[in-house]
Each structure stands twice: as structure tokens, then as C-alpha cells.
Design a protein around this motif. Structure first.
Motif, PDB file in Angstrom:
ATOM      1  N   GLU A   1       0.828  -1.206   0.000  1.00 18.12           N
ATOM      2  CA  GLU A   1       0.000   0.000   0.000  1.00 18.12           C
ATOM      3  C   GLU A   1       0.866   1.261   0.000  1.00 18.12           C
ATOM      4  N   GLU A   2       2.005   1.222   0.662  1.00 18.43           N
ATOM      5  CA  GLU A   2       2.912   2.384   0.652  1.00 18.43           C
ATOM      6  C   GLU A   2       3.445   2.611  -0.766  1.00 18.43           C
ATOM      7  N   ARG A   3       3.799   1.533  -1.464  1.00 17.84           N
ATOM      8  CA  ARG A   3       4.249   1.658  -2.856  1.00 17.84           C
ATOM      9  C   ARG A   3       3.147   2.279  -3.722  1.00 17.84           C
ATOM     10  N   ARG A   4       1.919   1.825  -3.540  1.00 22.77           N
ATOM     11  CA  ARG A   4       0.793   2.373  -4.320  1.00 22.77           C
ATOM     12  C   ARG A   4       0.644   3.867  -4.030  1.00 22.77           C
ATOM     13  N   ARG A   5       0.811   4.262  -2.761  1.00 19.79           N
ATOM     14  CA  ARG A   5       0.670   5.674  -2.399  1.00 19.79           C
ATOM     15  C   ARG A   5       1.755   6.500  -3.088  1.00 19.79           C
ATOM     16  N   ILE A   6       3.011   5.984  -3.070  1.00 18.56           N
ATOM     17  CA  ILE A   6       4.129   6.687  -3.706  1.00 18.56           C
ATOM     18  C   ILE A   6       3.898   6.822  -5.209  1.00 18.56           C
ATOM     19  N   GLU A   7       3.312   5.786  -5.821  1.00 22.62           N
ATOM     20  CA  GLU A   7       3.022   5.822  -7.258  1.00 22.62           C
ATOM     21  C   GLU A   7       1.798   6.673  -7.575  1.00 22.62           C
ATOM     22  N   GLY A   8       1.120   7.170  -6.568  1.00 23.56           N
ATOM     23  CA  GLY A   8      -0.044   8.009  -6.773  1.00 23.56           C
ATOM     24  C   GLY A   8      -1.322   7.228  -7.031  1.00 23.56           C
ATOM     25  N   LYS A   9      -1.302   5.942  -6.747  1.00 20.51           N
ATOM     26  CA  LYS A   9      -2.494   5.116  -6.951  1.00 20.51           C
ATOM     27  C   LYS A   9      -3.338   5.114  -5.684  1.00 20.51           C
ATOM     28  N   PRO A  10      -4.642   4.930  -5.825  1.00 23.43           N
ATOM     29  CA  PRO A  10      -5.493   4.868  -4.637  1.00 23.43           C
ATOM     30  C   PRO A  10      -5.238   3.558  -3.888  1.00 23.43           C
ATOM     31  N   PRO A  11      -5.455   3.559  -2.589  1.00 29.36           N
ATOM     32  CA  PRO A  11      -5.222   2.330  -1.818  1.00 29.36           C
ATOM     33  C   PRO A  11      -6.270   1.260  -2.127  1.00 29.36           C
ATOM     34  N   ASN A  12      -5.819   0.015  -2.078  1.00 26.43           N
ATOM     35  CA  ASN A  12      -6.747  -1.119  -2.172  1.00 26.43           C
ATOM     36  C   ASN A  12      -7.240  -1.499  -0.777  1.00 26.43           C
ATOM     37  N   VAL A  13      -6.421  -1.227   0.212  1.00 32.97           N
ATOM     38  CA  VAL A  13      -6.726  -1.581   1.598  1.00 32.97           C
ATOM     39  C   VAL A  13      -6.439  -0.367   2.462  1.00 32.97           C
ATOM     40  N   ARG A  14      -7.266  -0.169   3.469  1.00 34.54           N
ATOM     41  CA  ARG A  14      -7.011   0.923   4.405  1.00 34.54           C
ATOM     42  C   ARG A  14      -7.021   0.343   5.806  1.00 34.54           C
ATOM     43  N   PHE A  15      -5.998   0.664   6.590  1.00 39.19           N
ATOM     44  CA  PHE A  15      -5.909   0.188   7.958  1.00 39.19           C
ATOM     45  C   PHE A  15      -6.635   1.163   8.880  1.00 39.19           C
ATOM     46  N   PHE A  16      -7.335   0.621   9.861  1.00 44.32           N
ATOM     47  CA  PHE A  16      -8.025   1.444  10.844  1.00 44.32           C
ATOM     48  C   PHE A  16      -7.036   2.099  11.790  1.00 44.32           C
ATOM     49  N   THR A  17      -7.375   3.314  12.197  1.00 50.85           N
ATOM     50  CA  THR A  17      -6.677   3.909  13.333  1.00 50.85           C
ATOM     51  C   THR A  17      -7.226   3.223  14.582  1.00 50.85           C
TER      52      THR A  17
ATOM     53  N   GLU B   1      -8.867   4.512  17.020  1.00 53.71           N
ATOM     54  CA  GLU B   1     -10.230   4.982  17.265  1.00 53.71           C
ATOM     55  C   GLU B   1     -11.219   4.291  16.327  1.00 53.71           C
ATOM     56  N   GLU B   2     -10.861   4.183  15.054  1.00 60.94           N
ATOM     57  CA  GLU B   2     -11.733   3.514  14.096  1.00 60.94           C
ATOM     58  C   GLU B   2     -11.919   2.036  14.467  1.00 60.94           C
ATOM     59  N   GLN B   3     -10.849   1.405  14.927  1.00 56.68           N
ATOM     60  CA  GLN B   3     -10.922   0.004  15.338  1.00 56.68           C
ATOM     61  C   GLN B   3     -11.884  -0.151  16.513  1.00 56.68           C
ATOM     62  N   GLN B   4     -11.797   0.764  17.485  1.00 52.67           N
ATOM     63  CA  GLN B   4     -12.692   0.699  18.636  1.00 52.67           C
ATOM     64  C   GLN B   4     -14.144   0.926  18.232  1.00 52.67           C
ATOM     65  N   ASP B   5     -14.375   1.895  17.335  1.00 53.14           N
ATOM     66  CA  ASP B   5     -15.728   2.137  16.830  1.00 53.14           C
ATOM     67  C   ASP B   5     -16.280   0.894  16.124  1.00 53.14           C
ATOM     68  N   TRP B   6     -15.451   0.286  15.316  1.00 54.35           N
ATOM     69  CA  TRP B   6     -15.866  -0.902  14.580  1.00 54.35           C
ATOM     70  C   TRP B   6     -16.198  -2.046  15.549  1.00 54.35           C
ATOM     71  N   GLU B   7     -15.342  -2.229  16.584  1.00 55.14           N
ATOM     72  CA  GLU B   7     -15.578  -3.297  17.561  1.00 55.14           C
ATOM     73  C   GLU B   7     -16.859  -3.056  18.361  1.00 55.14           C
ATOM     74  N   ARG B   8     -17.183  -1.767  18.636  1.00 52.96           N
ATOM     75  CA  ARG B   8     -18.447  -1.476  19.325  1.00 52.96           C
ATOM     76  C   ARG B   8     -19.633  -1.801  18.416  1.00 52.96           C
ATOM     77  N   GLN B   9     -19.476  -1.497  17.133  1.00 53.78           N
ATOM     78  CA  GLN B   9     -20.547  -1.735  16.188  1.00 53.78           C
ATOM     79  C   GLN B   9     -20.736  -3.232  15.922  1.00 53.78           C
ATOM     80  N   TYR B  10     -19.634  -3.982  15.891  1.00 52.00           N
ATOM     81  CA  TYR B  10     -19.679  -5.422  15.614  1.00 52.00           C
ATOM     82  C   TYR B  10     -18.979  -6.165  16.758  1.00 52.00           C
ATOM     83  N   PRO B  11     -19.698  -6.419  17.862  1.00 52.77           N
ATOM     84  CA  PRO B  11     -19.056  -7.095  19.003  1.00 52.77           C
ATOM     85  C   PRO B  11     -18.603  -8.506  18.621  1.00 52.77           C
ATOM     86  N   LYS B  12     -17.581  -8.968  19.338  1.00 54.02           N
ATOM     87  CA  LYS B  12     -17.029 -10.299  19.069  1.00 54.02           C
ATOM     88  C   LYS B  12     -17.976 -11.374  19.561  1.00 54.02           C
ATOM     89  N   PRO B  13     -18.052 -12.473  18.815  1.00 52.65           N
ATOM     90  CA  PRO B  13     -18.838 -13.609  19.308  1.00 52.65           C
ATOM     91  C   PRO B  13     -18.154 -14.192  20.554  1.00 52.65           C
TER      92      PRO B  13
END
Length: 143
Positions: free
Chosen positions: A97-113, A115-127
Motif C-alpha cells: 500500500e505504501e508503494r501504491r501511495r508513492i506511485e499516486g495510486k489509490p489504496p486497495n486496503v485501508r488500515f483502521f486507526t 479509534e476507528e478500530q474501537q468504533d468498529w468493535e463497538r458496532q460489531y461485538p465479538k462472538p
């Protein structure tokens, strides 16, 4: 001869010796035969000597089994060493993804910060079965 066939042949020989020994014991107990019981004991002893000799051969086969176990364990360790673990996959993905960013291409994958990870876990609790994996979310690893 494949190992399974070899072991089966040894089993059949051992069964045959068992049958022969039982037959000799029945003959020894038979009253209408005028034979010396010591003769039967000698023959039983000879059968058992041959059985012991054959079964000691199995010990040599067992050593080959030990070598096979070591060989397959070595092969499996090579596979594990060459396969990617989950952490390495994430690292490699970041590099791509860093190579894609350097080449000016849009990301295929985005990692959560975090805070985003915590929001996601609240929205989708673990089984309930995944509760033990809380130390390292998404990796299945404990600290």
C-alpha cells in the motif's frame, strides 16, 4: 512392499503362530495320541523363537518409522518457516500500500486507526468464542 502391507504380513504370521501353538496345545492334551508332551513343548518353543525373530525385524522397521517421523517433521518445519504468519501478511500489505501511495495510486486496503478500530468493535461485538483473542485483535495471538 508398502509399510501397511508389511505390518499386515507380520500380523498374519503372528496369528498363524498363535493358531499353531493353540493346535499343539490341543494335541498335547489329547489322550488318544501316544506322543511325548515334551515334543510339543519343544515345537512351541521353536515357534516362539521364530515369532521373536520376526518381531525383532519389526523393531528395525520401527527405526525406519522414526527416521520417517524426523523427515516429515523437518519438512513441516520448512513449510511453517516459509509460510506467512498473520503479522507478516499485515507488514507486507503495508509495504504494498505504501508503494501504491508513492506511485499516486489509490489504496486497495485501508488500515483502521485505533479509534476507528474501537468504533468498529463497538458496532460489531465479538462472538463469545473469540473473547480469548482480545489481546491482539485479528491475530488470534495472546500477549
Amino acid at each position: 512392499m508398502k509399510k501397511a502391507h508389511l505390518y499386515e504380513a507380520i500380523l498374519l504370521v503372528n496369528r498363524g503362530i498363535d493358531d499353531a501353538v493353540q493346535g499343539l496345545e490341543r494335541l498335547k492334551r489329547a489322550r488318544n495320541l501316544d506322543l511325548d508332551p515334551a515334543c510339543f513343548d519343544e515345537k512351541v518353543t521353536l515357534f516362539e523363537i521364530h515369532r521373536a525373530s520376526l518381531n525383532s525385524f519389526c523393531n528395525n522397521v520401527g527405526r525406519n518409522e522414526d527416521r520417517d517421523v524426523a523427515r516429515f517433521e523437518r519438512k513441516h518445519r520448512e513449510y511453517e518457516k516459509n509460510s506467512l504468519d498473520e503479522i507478516q501478511v499485515y507488514r507486507d500489505l503495508r509495504v504494498v500500500e505504501e508503494r501504491r501511495r508513492i506511485e499516486g495510486k489509490p489504496p486497495n486496503v485501508r488500515f483502521f486507526t485505533e479509534e476507528e478500530q474501537q468504533d468498529w468493535e463497538r458496532q460489531y461485538p465479538k462472538p463469545p468464542e473469540d473473547v480469548g483473542d482480545e489481546a491482539h485483535p485479528g491475530t488470534g495471538r495472546q500477549p
